[in-house]
Enzyme design. Structure first.
Site, PDB file in Angstrom:
ATOM      1  N   PRO A 129      18.000 105.758 -34.487  1.00  0.00           N
ATOM      2  CA  PRO A 129      18.621 105.489 -33.181  1.00  0.00           C
ATOM      3  C   PRO A 129      18.946 106.781 -32.437  1.00  0.00           C
ATOM      4  CG  PRO A 129      20.060 104.797 -34.999  1.00  0.00           C
ATOM      5  CD  PRO A 129      18.822 105.353 -35.608  1.00  0.00           C
ATOM      6  N   GLU A 130      18.611 106.808 -31.187  1.00  0.00           N
ATOM      7  CA  GLU A 130      18.962 107.942 -30.339  1.00  0.00           C
ATOM      8  C   GLU A 130      20.095 107.539 -29.405  1.00  0.00           C
ATOM      9  OE1 GLU A 130      16.132 110.387 -28.542  1.00  0.00           O
ATOM     10  OE2 GLU A 130      14.640 110.208 -30.123  1.00  0.00           O
ATOM     11  N   HIS A 138      21.932  96.714 -49.662  1.00  0.00           N
ATOM     12  CA  HIS A 138      22.337  98.008 -49.118  1.00  0.00           C
ATOM     13  C   HIS A 138      23.519  97.892 -48.166  1.00  0.00           C
ATOM     14  CE1 HIS A 138      18.589  99.260 -50.906  1.00  0.00           C
ATOM     15  NE2 HIS A 138      17.925  98.452 -50.128  1.00  0.00           N
ATOM     16  N   ARG A 190      18.575 103.598 -46.393  1.00  0.00           N
ATOM     17  CA  ARG A 190      18.217 104.979 -46.763  1.00  0.00           C
ATOM     18  C   ARG A 190      19.428 105.887 -46.936  1.00  0.00           C
ATOM     19  NH1 ARG A 190      13.078 107.272 -43.816  1.00  0.00           N
ATOM     20  NH2 ARG A 190      13.486 108.859 -45.394  1.00  0.00           N
ATOM     21  N   ARG A 216      18.411 131.939 -23.491  1.00  0.00           N
ATOM     22  CA  ARG A 216      17.957 131.358 -24.768  1.00  0.00           C
ATOM     23  C   ARG A 216      16.458 131.534 -24.905  1.00  0.00           C
ATOM     24  NH1 ARG A 216      22.375 129.533 -27.637  1.00  0.00           N
ATOM     25  NH2 ARG A 216      23.932 128.897 -26.109  1.00  0.00           N
TER      26      ARG A 216
END
Ligand SMILES: [Zn+2]
Length: 277
Positions: free
Chosen positions: A2-3, A105, A124, A158
């Site tokens: 998920p973002e 899980h 996971r 940067r």
């Protein structure tokens, strides 16, 4: 994984469903990885707490915990704690009825006064549960709220590629691989460009593009979030249309040039060699 838009969508769905409910009891599984705070500390902070709100900070879900008002002799109320959930790769928060079969899980179950359960499921185990008492803050700037001047300042001097700078959580909070590629495409900037080499007008284009893709993605996810937080909501709910991400070799939607995929610092980057300079 998920973002930001997915986490925002999930946090909004949870806020709509859970705000005002009270956590009556907590069960935590025996796997240590998902617990970033000590189990006893998590249980103490959550049990009997009222869910005052749920929101996104960076890629974290922040559950603000209140205490039901009690007439006590304490001079000062204790500082309110927050429950912090990071979904990692495969973490999900499911609202379920207790009779719903417990998924494999499952690492945490919060039993709610409304009779429902909030379950944290993560095959996971890259997800993390923590409790903080001093106010949670993300490390980088919030991409949907940062001003243009602050955004431009993040990249000053940067030398790293602009793609890596966008992914750097110390600079911006919550931008992941998909939306970095999509924003660079819409902004017309190649992912390997040194961050400091972007002109002010390129930075403005990128700034606008990043907000645009994130807002569009949030809007695309919002309609089906209920599937996600329901007990069986493991279906992909995300309808956002990728223009470059995952489209290696396919024609650019603007100019038909095949989309290229390169690797920058171990992460794949997708771009149109014609539209992006
Ligand atoms: Zn193109």
């Amino acid at each position: 994984m998920p973002e930001l838009p997915e986490v925002e969508t999930i946090a909004r769905g949870l806020a709509r469903n859970l705000t005002g409910d009270v956590i009556e009891s907590v069960w935590l599984g025996s796997k240590p990885e998902p617990l970033k705070s000590r189990p006893g500390e998590i249980v103490r902070a959550l049990e009997q707490a009222r869910i005052a709100g749920v929101r996104r900070v960076g890629k974290h879900i922040v559950v603000d915990l209140g205490r039901p008002a009690v007439a006590s002799r304490q001079k000062k109320p204790k500082q309110q704690a927050q429950w912090i959930v990071h979904l990692g790769m495969t973490g999900r928060l499911l609202i379920a009825n207790p009779e719903h079969e417990l998924p494999k899980h499952t690492h945490a179950i919060l039993r709610l006064r409304s009779g429902r359960e909030l379950r944290f499921v993560d095959p996971r185990r890259f997800g993390r549960l923590a409790v903080v008492r001093h106010g949670f803050a993300a490390t980088g700037a919030e991409p949907l709220e940062v001003s243009f001047d602050s955004f431009a300042g993040l990249f000053h001097k940067r030398k790293m590629p602009i793609k890596s700078a966008l992914l750097n959580q110390g600079l911006l909070s919550g931008v992941g691989n998909i939306y970095a590629d999509e924003a660079l495409f819409r902004g017309g900037v190649r992912p390997r460009r040194r961050a400091a080499s972007l002109t002010r007008s390129e930075l403005k284009g990128l700034y606008d593009a990043l907000k645009e893709v994130l807002r569009e993605a949030i809007a695309a996810g919002g309609s089906s979030v209920s599937d996600y937080v329901d007990a069986n909501g493991d279906a992909g709910f995300f309808q956002f249309q990728h223009r470059v991400y995952g489209r290696e070799g396919e024609p650019c939607l603007v100019c038909r040039t095949p989309i290229k995929r390169i690797v920058i610092s171990g992460r794949s980057a997708h771009y149109c060699p014609n539209c992006q300079k």
